[in-house]
Each structure stands twice: as structure tokens, then as C-alpha cells.
Design a protein around this motif. Structure first.
Motif, PDB file in Angstrom:
ATOM      1  N   LEU A  13      -7.012   5.320  -8.134  1.00 36.70           N
ATOM      2  CA  LEU A  13      -6.187   5.673  -9.301  1.00 36.70           C
ATOM      3  C   LEU A  13      -4.926   6.428  -8.875  1.00 36.70           C
ATOM      4  CD1 LEU A  13      -8.998   6.682 -11.825  1.00 36.70           C
ATOM      5  CD2 LEU A  13      -7.401   4.771 -12.081  1.00 36.70           C
ATOM      6  N   GLU A  14      -5.078   7.336  -7.908  1.00 36.25           N
ATOM      7  CA  GLU A  14      -3.911   8.078  -7.395  1.00 36.25           C
ATOM      8  C   GLU A  14      -2.888   7.115  -6.800  1.00 36.25           C
ATOM      9  OE1 GLU A  14      -5.041  11.111  -4.568  1.00 36.25           O
ATOM     10  OE2 GLU A  14      -6.176  12.193  -6.113  1.00 36.25           O
ATOM     11  N   ARG A  15      -3.380   6.142  -6.015  1.00 34.66           N
ATOM     12  CA  ARG A  15      -2.471   5.173  -5.405  1.00 34.66           C
ATOM     13  C   ARG A  15      -1.798   4.322  -6.480  1.00 34.66           C
ATOM     14  NH1 ARG A  15       0.666   2.359  -5.012  1.00 34.66           N
ATOM     15  NH2 ARG A  15       1.367   0.895  -3.445  1.00 34.66           N
ATOM     16  N   GLU A  16      -2.554   3.932  -7.482  1.00 35.48           N
ATOM     17  CA  GLU A  16      -2.033   3.085  -8.560  1.00 35.48           C
ATOM     18  C   GLU A  16      -0.963   3.833  -9.362  1.00 35.48           C
ATOM     19  OE1 GLU A  16      -1.986  -0.644  -9.325  1.00 35.48           O
ATOM     20  OE2 GLU A  16      -3.612   0.065  -8.046  1.00 35.48           O
ATOM     21  N   ALA A  17      -1.126   5.160  -9.460  1.00 36.11           N
ATOM     22  CA  ALA A  17      -0.162   5.980 -10.207  1.00 36.11           C
ATOM     23  C   ALA A  17       1.209   5.977  -9.527  1.00 36.11           C
ATOM     24  CB  ALA A  17      -0.688   7.408 -10.355  1.00 36.11           C
ATOM     25  N   LEU A  18       1.236   5.719  -8.219  1.00 41.32           N
ATOM     26  CA  LEU A  18       2.509   5.657  -7.481  1.00 41.32           C
ATOM     27  C   LEU A  18       3.263   4.371  -7.792  1.00 41.32           C
ATOM     28  CD1 LEU A  18       1.239   6.810  -3.956  1.00 41.32           C
ATOM     29  CD2 LEU A  18       2.389   8.198  -5.682  1.00 41.32           C
ATOM     30  N   GLY A  19       2.551   3.374  -8.278  1.00 42.51           N
ATOM     31  CA  GLY A  19       3.140   2.072  -8.572  1.00 42.51           C
ATOM     32  C   GLY A  19       2.051   1.026  -8.480  1.00 42.51           C
ATOM     33  N   SER A  20       2.135   0.006  -9.298  1.00 42.26           N
ATOM     34  CA  SER A  20       1.091  -1.009  -9.337  1.00 42.26           C
ATOM     35  C   SER A  20       0.891  -1.648  -7.970  1.00 42.26           C
ATOM     36  CB  SER A  20       1.451  -2.100 -10.338  1.00 42.26           C
ATOM     37  OG  SER A  20       0.512  -3.151 -10.262  1.00 42.26           O
ATOM     38  N   THR A  21      -0.375  -1.903  -7.643  1.00 41.46           N
ATOM     39  CA  THR A  21      -0.689  -2.635  -6.417  1.00 41.46           C
ATOM     40  C   THR A  21      -0.789  -4.137  -6.719  1.00 41.46           C
ATOM     41  OG1 THR A  21      -3.037  -2.186  -6.736  1.00 41.46           O
ATOM     42  CG2 THR A  21      -1.827  -0.711  -5.260  1.00 41.46           C
ATOM     43  N   GLY A  22      -0.287  -4.529  -7.890  1.00 39.56           N
ATOM     44  CA  GLY A  22      -0.176  -5.954  -8.205  1.00 39.56           C
ATOM     45  C   GLY A  22       0.786  -6.563  -7.196  1.00 39.56           C
ATOM     46  N   PHE A  23       0.282  -7.444  -6.380  1.00 39.49           N
ATOM     47  CA  PHE A  23       1.011  -7.984  -5.234  1.00 39.49           C
ATOM     48  C   PHE A  23       1.911  -9.132  -5.674  1.00 39.49           C
ATOM     49  CE2 PHE A  23       0.861 -11.161  -1.742  1.00 39.49           C
ATOM     50  CZ  PHE A  23       1.400 -10.416  -0.716  1.00 39.49           C
ATOM     51  N   GLY A  24       1.536  -9.762  -6.784  1.00 40.54           N
ATOM     52  CA  GLY A  24       2.245 -10.952  -7.238  1.00 40.54           C
ATOM     53  C   GLY A  24       1.368 -12.171  -7.083  1.00 40.54           C
ATOM     54  N   ARG A  25       1.758 -13.268  -7.746  1.00 42.95           N
ATOM     55  CA  ARG A  25       1.010 -14.527  -7.700  1.00 42.95           C
ATOM     56  C   ARG A  25      -0.445 -14.360  -8.085  1.00 42.95           C
ATOM     57  NH1 ARG A  25       0.850 -16.787  -2.665  1.00 42.95           N
ATOM     58  NH2 ARG A  25       0.206 -18.724  -3.623  1.00 42.95           N
ATOM     59  N   GLY A  26      -0.723 -13.452  -9.039  1.00 44.29           N
ATOM     60  CA  GLY A  26      -2.081 -13.324  -9.538  1.00 44.29           C
ATOM     61  C   GLY A  26      -3.022 -12.524  -8.656  1.00 44.29           C
ATOM     62  N   VAL A  27      -2.438 -11.739  -7.737  1.00 43.79           N
ATOM     63  CA  VAL A  27      -3.254 -10.969  -6.792  1.00 43.79           C
ATOM     64  C   VAL A  27      -2.898  -9.483  -6.881  1.00 43.79           C
ATOM     65  CG1 VAL A  27      -3.803 -10.618  -4.339  1.00 43.79           C
ATOM     66  CG2 VAL A  27      -3.324 -12.924  -5.197  1.00 43.79           C
ATOM     67  N   ALA A  28      -3.912  -8.643  -6.826  1.00 42.23           N
ATOM     68  CA  ALA A  28      -3.697  -7.198  -6.698  1.00 42.23           C
ATOM     69  C   ALA A  28      -4.449  -6.728  -5.455  1.00 42.23           C
ATOM     70  CB  ALA A  28      -4.198  -6.446  -7.931  1.00 42.23           C
ATOM     71  N   ILE A  29      -3.878  -5.723  -4.791  1.00 36.23           N
ATOM     72  CA  ILE A  29      -4.522  -5.174  -3.585  1.00 36.23           C
ATOM     73  C   ILE A  29      -4.604  -3.644  -3.718  1.00 36.23           C
ATOM     74  CG2 ILE A  29      -4.578  -5.185  -1.058  1.00 36.23           C
ATOM     75  CD1 ILE A  29      -2.612  -7.539  -1.091  1.00 36.23           C
ATOM     76  N   PRO A  30      -5.474  -3.157  -4.618  1.00 33.70           N
ATOM     77  CA  PRO A  30      -5.633  -1.702  -4.717  1.00 33.70           C
ATOM     78  C   PRO A  30      -6.181  -1.168  -3.395  1.00 33.70           C
ATOM     79  CG  PRO A  30      -7.113  -2.842  -6.261  1.00 33.70           C
ATOM     80  CD  PRO A  30      -6.350  -3.891  -5.524  1.00 33.70           C
ATOM     81  N   HIS A  31      -5.588  -0.105  -2.897  1.00 34.68           N
ATOM     82  CA  HIS A  31      -5.996   0.407  -1.591  1.00 34.68           C
ATOM     83  C   HIS A  31      -5.856   1.914  -1.527  1.00 34.68           C
ATOM     84  CE1 HIS A  31      -1.686  -0.545  -1.458  1.00 34.68           C
ATOM     85  NE2 HIS A  31      -1.576   0.502  -0.670  1.00 34.68           N
ATOM     86  N   ALA A  32      -6.594   2.507  -0.606  1.00 29.99           N
ATOM     87  CA  ALA A  32      -6.558   3.963  -0.438  1.00 29.99           C
ATOM     88  C   ALA A  32      -7.120   4.316   0.931  1.00 29.99           C
ATOM     89  CB  ALA A  32      -7.397   4.641  -1.533  1.00 29.99           C
ATOM     90  N   ARG A  33      -6.823   5.540   1.330  1.00 27.02           N
ATOM     91  CA  ARG A  33      -7.426   6.091   2.554  1.00 27.02           C
ATOM     92  C   ARG A  33      -8.394   7.175   2.117  1.00 27.02           C
ATOM     93  NH1 ARG A  33      -1.621   6.344   5.413  1.00 27.02           N
ATOM     94  NH2 ARG A  33      -1.562   4.176   6.032  1.00 27.02           N
ATOM     95  N   ILE A  34      -9.585   7.139   2.678  1.00 27.68           N
ATOM     96  CA  ILE A  34     -10.590   8.145   2.322  1.00 27.68           C
ATOM     97  C   ILE A  34     -11.298   8.654   3.575  1.00 27.68           C
ATOM     98  CG2 ILE A  34     -11.016   7.150   0.014  1.00 27.68           C
ATOM     99  CD1 ILE A  34     -13.740   6.155   1.186  1.00 27.68           C
ATOM    100  N   ALA A  35     -11.885   9.827   3.454  1.00 27.56           N
ATOM    101  CA  ALA A  35     -12.680  10.384   4.550  1.00 27.56           C
ATOM    102  C   ALA A  35     -14.042   9.697   4.569  1.00 27.56           C
ATOM    103  CB  ALA A  35     -12.856  11.884   4.338  1.00 27.56           C
ATOM    104  N   GLY A  36     -14.690   9.729   5.716  1.00 31.70           N
ATOM    105  CA  GLY A  36     -16.082   9.286   5.781  1.00 31.70           C
ATOM    106  C   GLY A  36     -16.298   7.832   6.142  1.00 31.70           C
ATOM    107  N   ILE A  37     -15.230   7.098   6.463  1.00 35.76           N
ATOM    108  CA  ILE A  37     -15.428   5.743   6.966  1.00 35.76           C
ATOM    109  C   ILE A  37     -14.733   5.636   8.319  1.00 35.76           C
ATOM    110  CG2 ILE A  37     -15.778   4.588   4.741  1.00 35.76           C
ATOM    111  CD1 ILE A  37     -12.848   3.695   4.827  1.00 35.76           C
ATOM    112  N   SER A  38     -15.221   4.708   9.154  1.00 36.21           N
ATOM    113  CA  SER A  38     -14.696   4.638  10.518  1.00 36.21           C
ATOM    114  C   SER A  38     -13.730   3.476  10.729  1.00 36.21           C
ATOM    115  CB  SER A  38     -15.855   4.536  11.507  1.00 36.21           C
ATOM    116  OG  SER A  38     -16.620   3.384  11.197  1.00 36.21           O
ATOM    117  N   ARG A  39     -13.710   2.520   9.773  1.00 36.78           N
ATOM    118  CA  ARG A  39     -12.781   1.403   9.901  1.00 36.78           C
ATOM    119  C   ARG A  39     -12.466   0.859   8.510  1.00 36.78           C
ATOM    120  NH1 ARG A  39     -15.551  -4.054  12.010  1.00 36.78           N
ATOM    121  NH2 ARG A  39     -13.492  -4.736  11.358  1.00 36.78           N
TER     122      ARG A  39
END
Length: 153
Positions: free
Chosen positions: A47-73
Motif C-alpha cells: 500500500l505504501e508503494r502504491e501510494a507513491l504512484g500506481s504500479t499499473g504497468f500498462g497493457r492490463g498488467v500491474a506489478i505491485p512490489h515492495a522490499r521487506i525484512a525477513g526474506i533472503s531473495r
């Protein structure tokens, strides 16, 4: 080519979800279930990332993304929506494919490489059409696996 993110079969699914918030919640649920990350942390980060601007990539695709603690890859989920929804994409097209991507907090280049790999997948016209026309998560996963394996060759 190195595959830049992990995608498990159970992370690929289809659903009927109405609205951007509900899509992000469905993705957070799936990340939590499949990759054992904290659903609330994921949802808040998306939601924080989306608030910066839509992650709607175009052509019917969205790529919501974020960086979080606790994962290795970087890890991914893919949701194909049964009905396209408005995601405030730059091209104004409703979204029907949603690739969620989570990367480790300190992932600089690997986060960008994973985003680039996803954008390459969805820019491939035949692949894009095949994903949109897939009947279920299993078919989606098979398509992606074949595509990623071919890229890795």
C-alpha cells in the motif's frame, strides 16, 4: 540467464477480486501463505508503494512490489483476475494480470532485475496473451516455468 525471483506453483492463482485494495489484500494473503511472511507487513508495504504512484504497468498488467525484512531473495506471486479492474495504470487500461514481487529490504540491484524480468515476460506478446487466456493457476505456472526455463537456457 539467472532467474531473478522465486515463484512457487501455489503462488500462482486466479481469483475474482473487485478493486485495487482487494487485489493487494489477496496478494498479501498469498505471499503470507506460500512464503511465510507477515501478511500485515506485506500489505502495508504494498500500500505504501502504491501510494507513491500506481504500479499499473500498462497493457492490463500491474506489478505491485515492495522490499521487506525477513526474506533472503525476491519472491513472486501471480494473480490472474477473472474480471479486469481499474488499477489507475498509466495507459488507463484495466488490469487482469497482477505480478506481486517482494524483495529483501537491502536488495538493490536484485529487486530491479526481478522487476525487469517480470516486465520482459509481460511485454512478450504471445506470452501475455497466453497468460491472460490461461484457465487456472496450474496452467499459468506451467506457462511461466516454460518461459523462465527457456530464458535460462
Amino acid at each position: 540467464m539467472h532467474v531473478h525471483f522465486k515463484l512457487l506453483p501455489e503462488a500462482v492463482f486466479t481469483a475474482g477480486v473487485a478493486g485495487k485494495q482487494a487485489v493487494l489484500e489477496a496478494i498479501a494473503d498469498r505471499f503470507a501463505a506460500v512464503y511465510k511472511v507477515d501478511r500485515e507487513v506485506v500489505l502495508e508495504s504494498l500500500l505504501e508503494r502504491e501510494a507513491l504512484g500506481s504500479t499499473g504497468f500498462g497493457r492490463g498488467v500491474a506489478i505491485p512490489h515492495a522490499r521487506i525484512a525477513g526474506i533472503s531473495r525476491p519472491v513472486a506471486v501471480l494473480l490472474r483476475l477473472e474480471e479486469p479492474i481499474d488499477f489507475a495504470a498509466a495507459d488507463g487500461m484495466p488490469v487482469e494480470l497482477v505480478f506481486g514481487l517482494l524483495s529483501p529490504e537491502n536488495a538493490g540491484a536484485s529487486h530491479l532485475q526481478a522487476l525487469a524480468a517480470i516486465s520482459r515476460i509481460v511485454r512478450d506478446e504471445a506470452m501475455h496473451r497466453a497468460l491472460v487466456e490461461s484457465v487456472d493457476g496450474e496452467a499459468l505456472f506451467a506457462l511461466l516455468t516454460n518461459h523462465l526455463d527457456r530464458d535460462a537456457a
